[in-house]
Design a protein around this motif. Structure first.
Motif, mmCIF file in Angstrom:
data_model
loop_
_atom_site.group_PDB
_atom_site.id
_atom_site.type_symbol
_atom_site.label_atom_id
_atom_site.label_comp_id
_atom_site.label_asym_id
_atom_site.label_seq_id
_atom_site.Cartn_x
_atom_site.Cartn_y
_atom_site.Cartn_z
ATOM 1 N N CYS B 146 0.896 -1.138 -0.081
ATOM 2 C CA CYS B 146 -0.026 -0.124 0.031
ATOM 3 C C CYS B 146 0.784 1.271 0.026
ATOM 4 C CB CYS B 146 -1.116 -0.016 1.121
ATOM 5 S SG CYS B 146 -1.975 1.275 1.431
ATOM 6 N N PRO B 147 0.805 2.083 -1.125
ATOM 7 C CA PRO B 147 1.714 3.195 -1.128
ATOM 8 C C PRO B 147 1.391 4.207 -0.098
ATOM 9 C CG PRO B 147 0.028 3.474 -2.983
ATOM 10 C CD PRO B 147 -0.254 2.033 -2.094
ATOM 11 N N VAL B 148 0.050 4.437 0.575
ATOM 12 C CA VAL B 148 -0.264 5.495 1.188
ATOM 13 C C VAL B 148 -0.511 4.955 2.798
ATOM 14 C CG1 VAL B 148 -1.451 6.727 -0.561
ATOM 15 C CG2 VAL B 148 -2.827 5.197 0.485
ATOM 16 N N GLY B 149 -0.295 4.167 3.062
ATOM 17 C CA GLY B 149 -0.623 3.514 4.436
ATOM 18 C C GLY B 149 -2.037 3.573 4.915
ATOM 19 N N ALA B 150 -2.896 2.951 3.776
ATOM 20 C CA ALA B 150 -4.354 2.941 4.175
ATOM 21 C C ALA B 150 -4.635 1.471 4.488
ATOM 22 C CB ALA B 150 -5.010 3.299 2.722
ATOM 23 N N THR B 151 -3.869 0.427 4.225
ATOM 24 C CA THR B 151 -4.125 -0.871 4.806
ATOM 25 C C THR B 151 -2.947 -1.085 5.639
ATOM 26 O OG1 THR B 151 -4.696 -2.971 4.272
ATOM 27 C CG2 THR B 151 -3.184 -2.120 2.843
ATOM 28 N N TYR B 152 -3.440 -1.923 6.786
ATOM 29 C CA TYR B 152 -2.302 -1.999 7.781
ATOM 30 C C TYR B 152 -2.633 -3.148 8.672
ATOM 31 C CZ TYR B 152 -6.017 0.111 10.348
ATOM 32 O OH TYR B 152 -7.170 0.525 10.925
ATOM 33 N N GLN B 153 -1.707 -3.629 9.566
ATOM 34 C CA GLN B 153 -2.112 -4.814 10.206
ATOM 35 C C GLN B 153 -1.916 -4.264 11.721
ATOM 36 O OE1 GLN B 153 1.173 -7.641 10.650
ATOM 37 N NE2 GLN B 153 -0.228 -9.302 10.556
ATOM 38 N N THR B 154 -3.033 -4.566 12.501
ATOM 39 C CA THR B 154 -3.173 -4.106 13.935
ATOM 40 C C THR B 154 -2.207 -4.885 14.734
ATOM 41 O OG1 THR B 154 -5.089 -5.801 14.299
ATOM 42 C CG2 THR B 154 -5.735 -3.537 13.698
ATOM 43 N N GLU B 155 -2.225 -4.492 16.230
ATOM 44 C CA GLU B 155 -1.231 -5.168 17.066
ATOM 45 C C GLU B 155 -1.880 -6.677 17.119
ATOM 46 O OE1 GLU B 155 -1.242 -3.719 20.872
ATOM 47 O OE2 GLU B 155 0.467 -4.478 21.188
ATOM 48 N N ASP B 156 -3.078 -6.948 17.062
ATOM 49 C CA ASP B 156 -3.543 -8.545 17.214
ATOM 50 C C ASP B 156 -3.686 -9.102 15.954
ATOM 51 O OD1 ASP B 156 -5.652 -6.684 16.584
ATOM 52 O OD2 ASP B 156 -6.978 -7.284 18.244
ATOM 53 N N GLY B 157 -3.036 -8.647 14.859
ATOM 54 C CA GLY B 157 -2.626 -9.330 13.841
ATOM 55 C C GLY B 157 -3.849 -9.296 12.612
ATOM 56 N N VAL B 158 -4.925 -8.280 12.914
ATOM 57 C CA VAL B 158 -6.001 -8.418 11.884
ATOM 58 C C VAL B 158 -5.504 -7.229 10.975
ATOM 59 C CG1 VAL B 158 -8.336 -7.871 11.450
ATOM 60 C CG2 VAL B 158 -7.627 -9.021 13.364
ATOM 61 N N VAL B 159 -5.736 -7.390 9.514
ATOM 62 C CA VAL B 159 -5.161 -6.598 8.491
ATOM 63 C C VAL B 159 -6.657 -5.524 7.893
ATOM 64 C CG1 VAL B 159 -4.591 -6.302 6.289
ATOM 65 C CG2 VAL B 159 -3.581 -7.900 7.639
ATOM 66 N N LEU B 160 -6.578 -4.456 8.227
ATOM 67 C CA LEU B 160 -7.757 -3.590 8.045
ATOM 68 C C LEU B 160 -7.338 -2.714 6.881
ATOM 69 C CD1 LEU B 160 -8.693 -2.689 11.668
ATOM 70 C CD2 LEU B 160 -9.733 -4.640 10.355
ATOM 71 N N VAL B 161 -8.547 -2.080 6.339
ATOM 72 C CA VAL B 161 -8.430 -0.762 5.344
ATOM 73 C C VAL B 161 -8.917 0.213 5.897
ATOM 74 C CG1 VAL B 161 -9.082 0.030 3.168
ATOM 75 C CG2 VAL B 161 -8.560 -2.514 3.714
ATOM 76 N N ASP B 162 -8.022 1.352 5.864
ATOM 77 C CA ASP B 162 -8.726 2.803 6.293
ATOM 78 C C ASP B 162 -9.405 3.303 5.261
ATOM 79 O OD1 ASP B 162 -9.297 5.229 7.072
ATOM 80 O OD2 ASP B 162 -7.200 5.744 7.766
ATOM 81 N N ARG B 163 -10.790 3.384 5.111
ATOM 82 C CA ARG B 163 -11.500 3.941 3.937
ATOM 83 C C ARG B 163 -11.512 5.382 3.770
ATOM 84 N NH1 ARG B 163 -17.284 0.650 4.963
ATOM 85 N NH2 ARG B 163 -16.772 -1.281 4.145
ATOM 86 N N THR B 164 -11.024 6.066 4.808
ATOM 87 C CA THR B 164 -10.835 7.575 4.601
ATOM 88 C C THR B 164 -9.504 8.054 3.787
ATOM 89 O OG1 THR B 164 -9.866 8.051 6.725
ATOM 90 C CG2 THR B 164 -12.270 8.311 6.394
ATOM 91 N N TRP B 165 -8.450 6.903 4.042
ATOM 92 C CA TRP B 165 -7.387 7.229 3.445
ATOM 93 C C TRP B 165 -7.030 6.478 2.080
ATOM 94 C CZ3 TRP B 165 -5.408 11.188 5.146
ATOM 95 C CH2 TRP B 165 -3.995 11.445 5.113
ATOM 96 N N CYS B 166 -7.658 5.378 1.878
ATOM 97 C CA CYS B 166 -7.428 4.631 0.461
ATOM 98 C C CYS B 166 -7.726 5.347 -0.593
ATOM 99 C CB CYS B 166 -8.418 3.135 0.495
ATOM 100 S SG CYS B 166 -8.295 2.297 -0.870
ATOM 101 N N ILE B 167 -6.873 5.321 -1.600
ATOM 102 C CA ILE B 167 -6.954 6.088 -2.869
ATOM 103 C C ILE B 167 -7.415 5.188 -3.996
ATOM 104 C CG2 ILE B 167 -5.173 7.704 -2.315
ATOM 105 C CD1 ILE B 167 -3.282 6.245 -4.090
ATOM 106 N N GLY B 168 -7.578 3.936 -3.601
ATOM 107 C CA GLY B 168 -8.199 3.056 -4.652
ATOM 108 C C GLY B 168 -7.186 2.772 -5.875
#
Lengths: 158, 261
Positions: B146-168
């Motif tokens: 991810c070039p903008v840091g919109a998708t990431y892994q939480t401390e407990d291992g779940v990968v999430l997408v920040d909908r406000t930050w994703c550029i598609g």
């Protein structure tokens, strides 16, 4: 020291300062490198809370339905259908009975066929479920006309 | 002027220094030490699928779509169920019509544009269902690209997408070897399974686990040795999908067949 070399340089410096200034206001304060490091954990921390705040629709707790719908609960609990959650057929509970006051029920044949269309698949649990061929078994009639889903045994036939 | 004695001593010191592993210089985090010496176990979500128990009813897919507001009639889903039918001639027949949202209510295999293929019961050697979802990899390539840091892994291992930050841009969709990512038809950003983050953080099970009448889907904390899911993963024969990619997927399967990709 006047030189045509300096002018474009000033423009570039001004642009860089402008971009840095915009970035300062545009990027949220909680954006940065978190627990999982730069490679996997570079994100806006608040996004985690956005996801945590997402609305829960399903309770998937049949005990929750017991107090008001004790007749249905007591009936189904003695049958093989006890493993099915009420919400699988009646839809998500949400804030029922406040909102919505009534839940809908899916009475289509397709709902029952999810499990009871006969598929002779030897290495799957499907082979152990009683099944029918919907084209031969009373086509067009709702299953609940004869079968009681809360008491699906043959004794429970209507 | 360097003497022979000094030269030999320095050479010995230098060699000793080279032989030290980089790990010897790592400063040990006290928190890590405490975690290893008992106390409260850490938290890392893991998923377990028992393919013997799955009957292909698709109630998990239905529940997931409603719970997570994934457009019900769109041909995208965070989770799906695949049907594998292997016939006597060794051929594999697989399908997942509408992600198995309505289950498998026909014996005909959905070939997409090429219509349907009916398979006689006596030709089947083995047939089974495989539920799929995001593997919440320990090393998620989707988060890495991810070039903008919109998708990431939480401390407990779940990968999430920040909908406000994703550029598609869709890099993550291409990077995922499991094909679990897609564009959300409404928000036009990358979308994926969140292990129902809003539910597991409240002590509930994920929607798919809750909906499954047969216990084919389970979720637990792999860092807790007393967790029933962890016990099965540690003591039984389980497999993961596409381990050759080095993503360390955290969805474990009982009864995984070589035909399953």
């Amino acid at each position: 020291m006047k030189s045509h070399v300096w002018r474009p340089l000033y423009v570039v410096v001004a642009l860089v300062i402008l971009i840095l200034a915009v970035r300062m206001f545009y990027v949220p304060k909680d954006f940065g490198i978190w627990e999982r490091g730069y490679m996997y954990g570079f994100h806006r921390k608040g996004s985690e809370n956005d996801w945590k705040a997402f609305k829960v629709k399903y309770k998937f707790d049949n005990e929750d339905c017991k107090d008001c719908h004790s007749d249905k609960y007591e009936s189904i609990i003695k049958t093989p259908h006890a493993i099915i959650k009420c919400e699988n057929c009646h839809g998500p509970e949400l804030d029922h009975p406040n909102d919505p006051p009534k839940l809908t029920v899916d009475k289509r044949r397709e709902l029952c066929l999810r499990c009871h269309y006969q598929l002779p698949y030897p290495t799957s649990g499907r082979a152990n479920i009683m099944g029918i061929d919907p084209e031969k078994h009373n086509p067009g009639v709702e299953c609940v006309m004869c079968h009681n889903p809360h008491n699906p045994t043959l004794e429970g036939l209507k | 002027m360097i003497t022979r004695r000094q030269f030999l001593a320095n050479t010995a010191k230098g060699l000793a220094g080279l032989a030290l592993p980089a790990a010897a210089f790592e400063i040990i985090d006290p928190k890590k030490l405490f975690a290893d010496k008992g106390g409260k176990p850490g938290l890392r979500w893991a998923f377990l699928v028992d393919t013997y128990k799955c009957v292909g009813c698709g109630l998990c897919v239905k529940a997931c779509k409603i719970e997570n507001e994934v457009p019900y009639d769109a041909k995208v889903s965070r989770t799906w169920v695949e049907r594998y039918v292997i016939t006597k001639d060794g051929k594999l027949h697989a399908d997942s019509p509408m992600a198995a949202r309505d289950g498998f209510t026909t014996s005909k295999i959905d070939l997409g544009d090429r219509g349907f293929e009916d398979i006689k019961a006596e030709d089947i050697t083995k047939a089974f269902f495989v539920p799929k979802l995001c593997n919440q990899c320990e090393k998620p390539p989707c988060a890495q690209v991810c070039p903008v840091g919109a998708t990431y892994q939480t401390e407990d291992g779940v990968v999430l997408v920040d909908r406000t930050w994703c550029i598609g841009c869709g890099y993550c969709i291409m990077a995922c070897p499991y094909g679990v990512r897609f564009f959300h038809p409404v928000y036009h950003v990358a979308e994926k399974c969140t292990f129902c983050y809003h539910r597991i953080k409240k002590g509930l099970k994920t929607a798919c686990v809750g909906a499954c009448p047969f216990g084919a889907r389970m979720i637990g904390n792999i860092k807790d040795p007393d967790d029933p899911v962890t016990k099965i993963i540690r003591t039984q024969r389980v497999g993961v999908l596409k381990s050759e990619y080095g993503t360390e997927p955290q969805v474990y399967y009982i009864g995984l067949d070589e035909e399953v990709r």
